[in-house]
Motif scaffolding. Sequence first.
Motif, short mmCIF file in Angstrom:
data_model
loop_
_atom_site.label_atom_id
_atom_site.label_comp_id
_atom_site.label_asym_id
_atom_site.label_seq_id
_atom_site.Cartn_x
_atom_site.Cartn_y
_atom_site.Cartn_z
N ALA A 289 3.72 29.72 16.64
CA ALA A 289 2.33 29.29 16.84
C ALA A 289 1.56 30.34 17.63
CB ALA A 289 2.29 27.94 17.54
N HIS A 290 2.17 30.89 18.66
CA HIS A 290 1.47 31.91 19.44
C HIS A 290 1.20 33.16 18.61
CE1 HIS A 290 1.05 30.04 23.34
NE2 HIS A 290 2.31 29.63 23.30
N ALA A 291 2.14 33.52 17.77
CA ALA A 291 1.93 34.67 16.88
C ALA A 291 0.79 34.37 15.90
CB ALA A 291 3.21 35.02 16.13
N TYR A 292 0.84 33.21 15.30
CA TYR A 292 -0.17 32.80 14.33
C TYR A 292 -1.56 32.75 14.97
CZ TYR A 292 -2.58 29.94 10.87
OH TYR A 292 -3.49 29.46 9.95
N HIS B 168 8.24 24.35 13.59
CA HIS B 168 8.85 23.96 12.32
C HIS B 168 7.78 23.53 11.32
CE1 HIS B 168 11.59 22.09 9.45
NE2 HIS B 168 10.95 20.94 9.61
N PHE B 169 6.89 22.68 11.78
CA PHE B 169 5.86 22.15 10.87
C PHE B 169 4.80 23.20 10.55
CE2 PHE B 169 7.85 18.37 12.66
CZ PHE B 169 8.28 17.79 11.48
N LEU B 170 4.55 24.11 11.46
CA LEU B 170 3.65 25.22 11.15
C LEU B 170 4.25 26.09 10.06
CD1 LEU B 170 1.16 27.00 11.55
CD2 LEU B 170 2.32 28.04 13.53
N ASN C 107 12.30 31.46 9.59
CA ASN C 107 13.36 30.46 9.50
C ASN C 107 13.11 29.19 10.29
OD1 ASN C 107 15.00 31.77 7.63
ND2 ASN C 107 15.89 33.07 9.22
N TYR C 108 12.04 29.14 11.08
CA TYR C 108 11.70 27.88 11.74
C TYR C 108 11.47 26.77 10.72
CZ TYR C 108 11.08 29.67 16.54
OH TYR C 108 11.28 30.19 17.79
N ARG C 109 11.23 27.12 9.47
CA ARG C 109 11.01 26.12 8.43
C ARG C 109 12.27 25.30 8.14
NH1 ARG C 109 8.51 27.99 4.21
NH2 ARG C 109 7.61 29.60 5.53
N ASP D 138 3.38 14.02 11.57
CA ASP D 138 2.04 13.43 11.63
C ASP D 138 1.30 13.90 12.88
OD1 ASP D 138 2.55 12.09 9.27
OD2 ASP D 138 2.96 10.15 10.24
N SER D 139 2.01 13.99 13.99
CA SER D 139 1.40 14.49 15.24
C SER D 139 0.95 15.94 15.08
CB SER D 139 2.38 14.38 16.40
OG SER D 139 2.68 13.04 16.66
N TYR D 140 1.82 16.75 14.49
CA TYR D 140 1.45 18.15 14.24
C TYR D 140 0.18 18.22 13.38
CZ TYR D 140 1.12 22.56 11.83
OH TYR D 140 0.62 23.72 11.30
N ASN D 141 0.15 17.46 12.29
CA ASN D 141 -0.98 17.50 11.37
C ASN D 141 -2.28 17.04 12.02
OD1 ASN D 141 0.40 18.54 9.11
ND2 ASN D 141 1.20 16.52 8.62
N GLU D 142 -2.18 16.15 12.96
CA GLU D 142 -3.36 15.67 13.68
C GLU D 142 -3.80 16.67 14.76
OE1 GLU D 142 -4.76 11.75 16.30
OE2 GLU D 142 -2.79 11.75 15.33
N PHE D 143 -2.81 17.28 15.40
CA PHE D 143 -3.10 18.14 16.55
C PHE D 143 -3.46 19.58 16.18
CE2 PHE D 143 -0.96 21.37 19.26
CZ PHE D 143 -1.86 21.37 20.31
N PHE D 144 -2.74 20.20 15.25
CA PHE D 144 -2.86 21.64 15.05
C PHE D 144 -4.26 22.11 14.66
CE2 PHE D 144 -2.09 25.86 13.25
CZ PHE D 144 -1.45 26.44 14.34
N PRO D 145 -4.99 21.38 13.80
CA PRO D 145 -6.37 21.84 13.52
C PRO D 145 -7.24 21.92 14.77
CG PRO D 145 -5.65 20.25 11.88
CD PRO D 145 -4.61 20.25 12.96
#
Length: 192
Positions: free
Chosen positions: A5-8, A83-85, A134-136, A174-181
């Motif tokens: 996430a920090h790289a992205y 992972h979700f990213l 590979n975090y995927r 679901d938390s990731y999808n709500e939070f990341f944007p």
Amino acid sequence: MNFLAHAYLSFGDPDILIGNMIADLVKGKQIEQYPERIRHGIHIHRHIDAYTDSHPVTLRAMEVFRSSAHKYAGPFLDVSYDHFLALDELSEPEEGWKEFAAKCYSQIEQYAEILPSKFCSMFMYMKSEDWFFNYRYNWMIERSFDRLQQRAAYLPDNAHIFTDFEKHYKEIADSYNEFFPDLKDYTKKISL
């Protein structure tokens, strides 16, 4: 957030990427030894962490790990979010995740002379195991959890943290999808 996430959230700027990668290892006045743009990346990293740690969605999602990880729930959630990213098709860089990872590793290597030695030691594993790509995979998350658990001073070796990740997979997604944007929008604003 964790390394991917920090790289992205460095948005393709190599100096910001370096600051984002090394921020946790730069203490006090050590920040002054880095060029201005890398210092900016260090500050961005710290703002990302503060925003993430105080966001209501993150606070709610951390409860998934509270019984197994206790006060370390946040770092385990950070790894989970990576992972979700890595699976996020909407956020996938134009060149794809595999090429994005390779480009980041290459950019980091160009700064080898100024990187903290502790980061360099870790970077060998990061690149050779291709963490960003590979975090995927669940096996990489399990390996990351194991390493984090070994470094955590007050966690028993048999804590069932990865089991909680698997058990609450959809809830964390679901938390990731709500939070990341929200995080992405926030980081764009502070990156200027």
